[in-house]
Scaffold this active site. Structure first.
Site, PDB file in Angstrom:
ATOM      1  N   LEU A 333      99.392  30.780  83.139  1.00  0.00           N
ATOM      2  CA  LEU A 333     100.114  31.568  84.139  1.00  0.00           C
ATOM      3  C   LEU A 333      99.167  32.078  85.212  1.00  0.00           C
ATOM      4  O   LEU A 333      99.550  32.241  86.367  1.00  0.00           O
ATOM      5  CB  LEU A 333     100.791  32.777  83.476  1.00  0.00           C
ATOM      6  CG  LEU A 333     101.964  32.501  82.537  1.00  0.00           C
ATOM      7  CD1 LEU A 333     102.398  33.787  81.874  1.00  0.00           C
ATOM      8  CD2 LEU A 333     103.123  31.874  83.287  1.00  0.00           C
ATOM      9  N   GLY A 334      97.966  32.367  84.797  1.00  0.00           N
ATOM     10  CA  GLY A 334      97.015  32.901  85.761  1.00  0.00           C
ATOM     11  C   GLY A 334      95.616  32.849  85.191  1.00  0.00           C
ATOM     12  O   GLY A 334      95.425  32.668  83.991  1.00  0.00           O
ATOM     13  N   PHE A 338      88.667  37.882  84.266  1.00  0.00           N
ATOM     14  CA  PHE A 338      89.015  38.573  83.028  1.00  0.00           C
ATOM     15  C   PHE A 338      89.356  37.597  81.920  1.00  0.00           C
ATOM     16  O   PHE A 338      89.388  37.944  80.767  1.00  0.00           O
ATOM     17  CB  PHE A 338      90.234  39.474  83.263  1.00  0.00           C
ATOM     18  CG  PHE A 338      91.443  38.688  83.677  1.00  0.00           C
ATOM     19  CD1 PHE A 338      92.335  38.236  82.721  1.00  0.00           C
ATOM     20  CD2 PHE A 338      91.669  38.388  85.016  1.00  0.00           C
ATOM     21  CE1 PHE A 338      93.433  37.489  83.100  1.00  0.00           C
ATOM     22  CE2 PHE A 338      92.776  37.642  85.384  1.00  0.00           C
ATOM     23  CZ  PHE A 338      93.655  37.201  84.431  1.00  0.00           C
ATOM     24  N   ASP A 455      93.886  50.403  89.129  1.00  0.00           N
ATOM     25  CA  ASP A 455      93.923  49.174  89.912  1.00  0.00           C
ATOM     26  C   ASP A 455      95.341  48.843  90.344  1.00  0.00           C
ATOM     27  O   ASP A 455      95.859  47.772  90.069  1.00  0.00           O
ATOM     28  CB  ASP A 455      93.311  48.028  89.113  1.00  0.00           C
ATOM     29  CG  ASP A 455      92.831  46.905  90.021  1.00  0.00           C
ATOM     30  OD1 ASP A 455      92.696  47.147  91.243  1.00  0.00           O
ATOM     31  OD2 ASP A 455      92.608  45.793  89.513  1.00  0.00           O
TER      32      ASP A 455
END
Ligand SMILES: *[C@@H]1O[C@H](CO)[C@@H](O)[C@H](O)[C@H]1NC(C)=O
Ligand SMILES: *[C@@H]1O[C@H](CO)[C@@H](O)[C@H](O)[C@H]1NC(C)=O
Ligand SMILES: *[C@@H]1O[C@H](CO)[C@@H](O)[C@H](O)[C@H]1NC(C)=O
Ligand SMILES: *[C@@H]1O[C@H](CO)[C@@H](O)[C@H](O)[C@H]1NC(C)=O
Ligand SMILES: *[C@@H]1O[C@H](CO)[C@@H](O)[C@H](O)[C@H]1NC(C)=O
Ligand SMILES: *[C@@H]1O[C@H](CO)[C@@H](O)[C@H](O)[C@H]1NC(C)=O
Ligand SMILES: *[C@@H]1O[C@H](CO)[C@@H](O)[C@H](O)[C@H]1NC(C)=O
Ligand SMILES: *[C@@H]1O[C@H](CO)[C@@H](O)[C@H](O)[C@H]1NC(C)=O
Ligand SMILES: *[C@@H]1O[C@H](CO)[C@@H](O)[C@H](O)[C@H]1NC(C)=O
Length: 650
Positions: A333-334, A338, A455
């Site tokens: 998905l991404g 991280f 964030d």
């Protein structure tokens, strides 16, 4: 020794075990005999002389060979039949014999025998031909079958001194045939070729290529499963040299050799293999475990998480592997610094699994903070953390799946896909902003402890199927690089450029007010459809969306900032109220920013927006935020990079 080598040698051992048990047919072929063959033969009172087996000793005239008997067998026994397998072997053997009388006439004779016992019976000389003796003659215990080549008429029953016969457990022949009429003289020192065949039913003897005897005989009735094959001979008062000049034997191998031996081999091989394999497996497991313990980058992590009553469910790596198709890139998905987020299916429910990169700054503390803090948060505008996993150095987080991805795709368009998502209506934008405000208010004021998101930005606002905002952190670390090296760099510490309050650069801390500032920037983005600008330094501040909006505000043209894609379809009063609120949130002085509670009240129309000076006030420093003063001395600096930082007590 590496694993593959061990496996290879194991394989060889098994293979070798296999070949040892698989003999093929039982055959041998001696065209001549020499001293090397002693090791392959089982001899009693027999010797290899002049290329032949001398079945009674050839003393070459030096001593008397009278009243001698001898035997010579092939060393390995031949399997005649198998009770368990219901099989009977067959064989065919051809040998050249040569009998040279030493007296006139000579005696006594030679025989081809199959015997249970290879040892030479005592007192089997003379008439007994080395086959039986007086006490075993006629006894089923003798366990011997012989084809005799008799050169002396010893009994009444003997046809003559030149005959062949078939003897079973006895010197008495079941059948006998004189060779004289066939033109064969056994005692003529000539080479005589004889063939004995057994097909499981009949025993057939050929002498000089002539069929002499064919007799129905079931050897299994008289002999054990394994017999020795070979020759016996004897002399009496009359003597002769009984020689075998060549010998070939071809028998079927009915069960690949010895049953017990095979089983033993199999057992040894299998158990050795199992032992070695389990040893290897255990060793690897142990080594791995040692390595894990030795290199566990986050020791005690599990205990800390489990110690917290707030922790959500713990998953097995196995489960998450299965859910994501073994982290199939197709389910991605991404991705970012991280780690990677995968779509997964857990119990028929769609989830997002975040695989925290081993290089990520989100180390142990961040992971624990996220699991224990976020796991306990429940709000309709927060992405819910379903569970976690820490196994084999993998840190994994499981979130509920958000089908509409993140807000940035809608307000800026997805650059990667090169297409614009349909524009969000004013109503939808309003609902989203309201949702984010509620989520932040909940974090700041609604739960037991104050939680800082740190964030807030468009890519961290997820949208559920109904376009409700869900504050999450999927994109969080996208801009956060490795901690440590650049620890003092403001870029690293602050979160995302463009969303950072000016004081962040000075205090290097997240506060409630810095969250509010980021929220203000977010609202401006959503309303203006514009990126926040690339402010990466304090001095870049003038490039920001905040600066730009404030300029328009000071010129009294704040509505010019609104996203043109809205086609002016919005409530002007509400819009300008919200824009002013957004500016108020971005007040350079943290003391002047509204709290999230106030923000919510403005959004619902309970109170008017705070007054915002038309000229953007200059940023005066040191401008310590109120909460920072209040909380100084309280530990909240430990996880600077965590998306949600816990403030213990406020
Ligand atoms: C034995 O060897 C001889 C000579 O090499 C050959 O003629 C004969 O066919 C062989 N017999 C068998 C059974 O192999
Ligand atoms: C043993 O019997 C098999 C089949 O019954 C046959 O093919 C083979 O030739 C025989 N072998 C001997 C040595 O008689
Ligand atoms: C016959 O041979 C067997 C086995 O060698 C032996 O035990 C027995 O004493 C012998 N009998 C005679 C009469 O010699
Ligand atoms: C040997 O045994 C057989 C019976 O199998 C018998 O007929 C024969 O007379 C015996 N021979 C001697 C010499 O005892
Ligand atoms: C067989 O040969 C030997 C030696 O040559 C001889 O003494 C004997 O008479 C022969 N026997 C027969 C039956 O021809
Ligand atoms: C018998 O065979 C052996 C070995 O092949 C040979 O040396 C010898 O000359 C032969 N004897 C006769 C009488 O043919
Ligand atoms: C076995 O021998 C008997 C009697 O000589 C004969 O009738 C039969 O055909 C033989 N069988 C085989 C398979 O040679
Ligand atoms: C030979 O004898 C064995 C055991 O006595 C028996 O199992 C087998 O069937 C017999 N074979 C024949 C061909 O009769
Ligand atoms: C032994 O007999 C088998 C058939 O039963 C045959 O295939 C093989 O070639 C023979 N071996 C020899 C050495 O004669």
């Amino acid at each position: 020794m590496c694993f593959s080598q061990v496996v290879m040698s194991l394989f060889l051992v098994v293979l070798l075990g296999g070949t040892l048990t698989r003999v093929g047919c039982f055959s041998f072929n001696y065209t001549v005999f020499n001293n090397e063959h002693y090791s392959q033969l089982k001899m009693s009172n027999s010797y290899i002389v002049l290329g032949a087996i001398q079945v009674t000793p050839d003393v070459s005239n030096k001593a008397s060979i009278a009243k001698n008997s001898g035997r010579a067998f092939y060393l390995k026994p031949f399997r005649l039949w198998s009770k368990s397998k219901g099989l009977t072997a067959n064989f065919s053997t051809t040998f050249v014999l040569n009998i040279t009388p030493k007296t006139s006439p000579g005696g006594e004779g030679l025989s081809f025998i199959l015997a249970a016992d290879a040892t030479l019976p005592l007192n089997s000389d003379g008439q007994w031909l080395g086959i039986v003796n007086a006490s075993t003659n006629g006894s089923s215990q003798a366990k011997v079958v012989a084809v005799e080549f008799d050169t002396k008429k010893s009994y009444q029953e003997d046809l003559d001194d030149n005959h062949v016969g078939l003897d079973v457990n006895s010197i008495y022949s079941k059948t006998q045939v004189s060779l004289t009429n066939l033109g064969i003289n056994l005692s003529s020192s000539s080479n005589i070729t004889a063939t004995v065949k057994y097909d499981g039913k009949n025993m057939t003897l050929y002498v000089a290529s002539m069929e002499v005897i064919s007799w129905p005989l079931n050897l299994s009735d008289y002999l054990p499963e394994e017999v020795y094959v070979g020759f016996s001979a004897s002399t009496g008062d009359d003597t002769e040299l009984n020689c075998i000049i060549s010998w070939e034997f071809n028998g079927s191998d009915i069960d690949d050799g010895d049953d017990d031996l095979e089983l033993l081999w199999l057992w040894i091989t299998v158990s050795a293999a199992v032992l070695v394999l389990s040893g290897i497996v255990f060793y690897l497991y142990w080594q791995r475990k040692q390595a894990l313990y030795a290199e566990d980058p986050y020791p005690g992590l599990e205990d800390q998480i489990k110690g917290s009553s707030m922790a959500p469910r713990k998953f097995l790596l196995k489960e998450l592997r299965k859910a994501t198709g073994n982290f199939n890139p197709k389910n991605k998905l991404g991705e970012g610094g991280f780690g990677t987020v995968y779509k997964g299916l857990l119990a028929n429910k769609e989830v997002a699994v975040k695989q925290v990169s081993k290089n990520s700054s989100q180390g142990k503390q961040e992971f624990i903070a996220e699991v224990t803090t976020i796991g306990s948060l429940h709000h309709k505008n927060l992405v819910r953390l379903i569970g976690w996993c820490y196994e084999r150095r993998e840190l994994l987080l499981v979130y509920e799946f958000m089908p509409n991805s993140s807000l940035d795709k809608f307000i800026f368009g997805d650059e990667k896909l090169g297409m614009e998502e349909p524009t969000l209506t004013w109503e939808k934008r309003h609902i989203i902003i309201h949702g984010v405000a509620e989520a932040l208010d909940y974090l700041h004021n609604g739960c037991e402890k104050t939680v800082l998101h740190r964030d807030i930005k468009a890519s961290n606002i997820m949208l559920d199927s109904e376009f409700n905002a869900r504050l999450g952190d999927f994109g969080l670390a996208r801009t956060i690089q490795q901690k440590g090296k650049t620890h003092h760099s403001t870029i690293e510490i602050a979160g995302t450029p463009g969303y950072m309050a000016p004081e962040t650069f000075l205090i290097s801390r997240a506060t409630v007010e810095t969250d509010v500032y980021s929220f203000g920037v977010l609202v401006q983005e959503v309303l203006c459809g514009r990126k926040p600008g690339n402010q990466i330094e304090l001095t870049d501040y003038n490039n920001s969306i905040v600066y730009w909006l404030w300029e328009l505000h000071s010129k009294g043209r704040i509505l010019d900032a609104v996203d043109s894609r809205l086609n002016k379809e919005f409530d002007e009063e509400e819009m300008s109220c919200m824009l002013v609120l957004a500016l108020a949130c971005c007040h350079p002085n943290p003391h002047k920013r509204p709290s999230m509670k106030t923000v919510l009240q403005v959004l619902t129309g309970e109170v008017p927006p705070p007054l915002v000076p038309t000229e953007r006030p200059a940023f005066v420093w040191p401008a310590m935020p109120p909460s920072f003063k209040e909380d100084s001395g309280i530990s909240f600096s430990k996880s600077q990079l965590s998306p949600f930082t816990e403030l213990s007590g406020r």
